[in-house]
Scaffold this motif. Structure first.
Motif: not given
Length: 763
Positions: A469-470, A486-487, A760-763
């Motif tokens: 993922y990274f 994110v998986p 990323a924080d918003k999602s």
């Protein structure tokens, strides 16, 4: 700054092409330094602070952002170079046979990261090096070479030093030998200038020793009456808008954090209005006791019986079989040879109980008890029950006590050979008495092995998903695309928990202090020298959804990952107005409480007697009487004679007693009453010494008897030396009139990385 894993992933092709020493230095220095400089440049450009803008100035000079960045680069190069020289020398010493000898020189390693204060430290280095040159100090090339050879324990030649230097890149380019040597010369000049004060650092006058000794040995009992600031709030008026705005501006950038004061965490006297950074985590919990209950039923009788036979000596010997019987003080003579006299009987009665006789020395390996690989809990407690104060006996050389001569033996008599002492037979606890104890101990051993294997396997499984993922996220970032989702294997650990009998839990976004108070936050990482988990996830080296294995003191195991990272911010006054008003009023109330305590102290002083008697007519005033305490408390038992440091005492019944409280108490004269605030001014105390454990004459006599051998002498001297160093550095900075144009040592995040984090924080 990006994590090492992110750096490696983005530059893996270039890094894999470089071998040996060059790999180490490119990874540690080249890319990290260029990212440091680039991130600094990106943020400075955005804020109008370019490379040529002044970062800091002082009376005799200034540094631009670029020049300050160059000093940071030099510091990291010097650190890496010195580690390499020392490491090569140490390895060569090991290969030559034997353990490496201790270094005869100090390895000069300075701060190198923003969170360690690297910019402030390199500025201090520059100021001290300049002062050294003005004082006529110099570091020759020969001195540097000699230092490096000693650092390499004599195994690193001049040619090898040249090869190391030639292989060192800086910012992707090869560093010149002069660059590294000149940087090292600056570090050594600064160190030498500071060392010129060594006499002041190491000098302890008799009066200083006496005060240091009193800090730990003068113990008092105190009467204290508390006047809480809360009780005075009714007398505090609301602040004006101007007062409130000024108060908010003073503390708006501060986060609400406790202070570490003389080794003790205490509440801060200053408020903090900044909203702290918060982190949310999810984790798998392997509850040790839950697994233990299951595994205990799986321990077989055969395993228990084998353990009992293997380890019953000495773990299951009955205590009474180790003690001598009454009248056994003369064990060792032939039975019935001599009757015990009255003197012998008294000697027997006065003999201490415990291990009455030492076991005879033997070289027979078969006669020695087998070592228990996982020491029984009950035995461990029994072994330590005696404490550290009992005398230690060398059983290999101890002899039985000599008997007092009897009246009959006073006459000259032919010498008779005494019979060899008879060893008492050992009596063991029956197996049935200790069966459950053994079952539990065997189960604990099995559970520890099972959980270790389980969590290692799960960590490997999650790491595979995380790495994939990274890597995909970095590829998308490089291509200017959205990050992949994110998986499911990382987003929700519930299936793994259910499959393996684990507990799945997650936290809401929490500040560092909030996370610290949770079980997962307090757990530690074995791979990071037992660093606390809460500290790790608030660092910059842990990415979202990166699995981290931890454990706690109860042997519970965790597999955790950060799922959300919410940056802190400075709020507006309107957002936190109620909080600011309360903090302002509490400060004013603290001042009123101290004033009230001073009035009560004067009243008690005039009345005489104890505080209990002085305030007997006022039931609202509660009197606390402490146990005996000193100003400082040693952190290690004095029986070990290995005191490392001292910390501020925390007298029972006194809330957050800080240095101001202690200073007031230990400067009181007999019969004197005074007012003393606690650390955060939330309580003002009326205090009076009720009792000194020792008189001044007794204290002085005790001090003179151990002035040069006192167990805390080295720790106190070390602390005083460190204080002197801080004073010298502070005086140097104050005299230089240092003025930072921008805030130093910011952990700066590149703009594009900050934007990605925000999304990323918003999602």
């Amino acid at each position: 700054m990006a994590s090492p894993f992110r750096v490696f992933r983005k530059n893996q092709k270039a890094l894999m092409a470089v071998a040996g020493v060059v790999i180490i230095f490119v990874f540690v220095l080249g890319d990290s330094l260029s990212q440091y400089v680039n991130s600094r440049r990106n943020n400075q450009s955005a804020s109008g602070e370019g490379p040529n803008d002044t970062a800091v100035k002082w009376k005799d000079g200034q540094l631009t952002n670029a020049e300050l960045g160059q000093l940071v680069v030099q510091r990291r190069v010097v650190n890496a170079f010195l580690r390499q020289v020392e490491g090569i020398g140490r390895q060569a010493a090991i290969e030559a046979g034997g353990d490496p000898q201790p270094l005869r020189v100090e390895i000069i390693l300075g701060a190198e990261r923003p969170q360690d204060g690297v910019e402030r430290d390199v500025l201090r280095m520059r100021l001290f090096a300049d002062a050294a040159r003005k004082a006529g100090m110099a570091i020759s090339d020969e001195h540097i070479v000699n230092y490096l050879q000693q650092l390499g324990r004599g195994y690193v030649s001049v040619d090898m030093i040249r090869q190391i230097l030639a292989a060192m890149p800086v910012g992707g380019r090869q560093a010149s030998i002069d660059f590294v040597i000149d940087a090292l010369r600056e570090e050594m000049l600064a160190r030498n200038y500071l060392q010129s004060y060594v006499f002041a650092f190491d000098t302890n006058l008799p009066e200083q020793r006496w005060r240091d000794w009193l800090y730990v040995n003068d113990r008092v009992v105190v009467e204290a009456a508390a006047i809480p600031a809360e009780s005075m709030l009714v007398d505090v008026k609301d602040p004006t808008d101007a007062e409130l705005a000024a108060f908010f501006d003073e503390y708006k950038d501060n986060e609400p954090m406790p202070q570490l004061v003389m080794g003790v965490e205490l509440p801060s006297p200053n408020p903090g209005f900044a909203l702290p950074r918060k982190v949310a985590v999810q984790y798998l919990l392997a509850d040790f006791n839950q697994f233990l209950t299951t595994v205990e039923d799986q321990v077989t009788d055969a395993e228990i019986e084998k353990f009992y036979e293997d380890y019953k000596d000495p773990h299951f010997i009955r205590a009474e079989s180790l003690l001598g019987e009454p009248g056994d003080a003369l064990d060792g003579g032939a039975a019935g040879d001599v009757e015990s006299t009255d003197a012998e009987a008294k000697a027997s009665e006065a003999a201490p109980t415990g291990d009455a006789k030492a076991a005879p020395a033997t070289n027979d390996e078969s006669s020695r008890p087998r070592e228990n690989p996982f020491r029984l809990t009950a035995f461990a407690e029994e072994a330590t029950a005696g404490g550290d104060n009992e005398p230690k006996i060398d059983e290999a050389t101890a002899a039985p006590p000599a008997a007092a001569p009897s009246a009959a033996a006073a006459e000259p008599a032919p010498t008779a050979e005494l019979a060899a002492p008879t060893e008492k037979p050992k009596v063991f606890q029956p197996l049935d008495e200790v069966r459950d104890e053994i079952r539990r101990e065997l189960a604990q051993f099995k559970v520890a092995e099972q959980l270790e294997k389980l969590m290692v396997d799960l960590e490997g499984e999650l790491n595979e998903s995380y790495t994939e993922y990274f890597g995909a996220s970095l590829d998308a970032e490089d291509a200017g695309k959205e990050s992949p989702p994110v998986p499911a294997t990382l987003a929700d650990l519930t299936p793994l928990a259910q499959k393996n009998g684990l507990t799945y839990q997650k936290t809401e976004p929490a500040s560092m202090l909030q996370l610290r108070d949770t079980p997962i936050g307090a757990s530690v990482r074995r791979d990071q020298g037992n660093a606390p988990f809460y500290y790790s996830v608030f660092g910059r080296d842990v990415e979202l959804y990166q699995p981290i294995a931890t454990y706690d003191l109860d042997n519970n195991r965790y597999l955790a990952m950060k799922t959300q990272d919410v940056p802190g911010k400075v709020p507006t006054l309107d957002e936190v107005r109620d909080q600011v008003v309360r903090a302002w009023k509490l400060r004013k109330a603290g001042e009123l409480a101290l004033k009230r305590a001073e009035e009560l102290a004067k009243q008690a002083q005039d009345n005489g007697g104890s505080l209990q008697e002085a305030f007997a007519d006022d039931p609202s005033i509660l009197i606390t009487k402490t146990d005996p305490f000193a100003y400082l408390t040693d952190t290690i038992s004095r029986d070990t004679q290995q005191v490392q440091s001292f910390r501020l005492s925390e007298p029972e019944g006194i809330v957050a007693a800080g240095p101001a409280f202690m200073e007031k108490v230990f400067n009181l004269k007999d019969g004197e009453v005074a007012a003393a605030p606690n650390q955060d001014n939330s309580i003002a105390y009326v205090v009076k010494i009720a009792e000194h454990q020792n008189t001044p004459a007794e204290l002085q006599q005790d001090f003179l008897s151990e002035a040069d051998t006192w167990y805390g002498l080295q720790a106190m001297s070390r602390a005083r030396s460190q204080t002197t160093v801080r004073v010298v550095v502070a005086d140097m900075l104050e005299g230089a009139d240092v003025d930072w144009i921008r805030d130093p040592d910011q952990v700066i995040q590149p703009a594009e990385e900050a934007e990605a984090t925000t999304e990323a924080d918003k999602s």
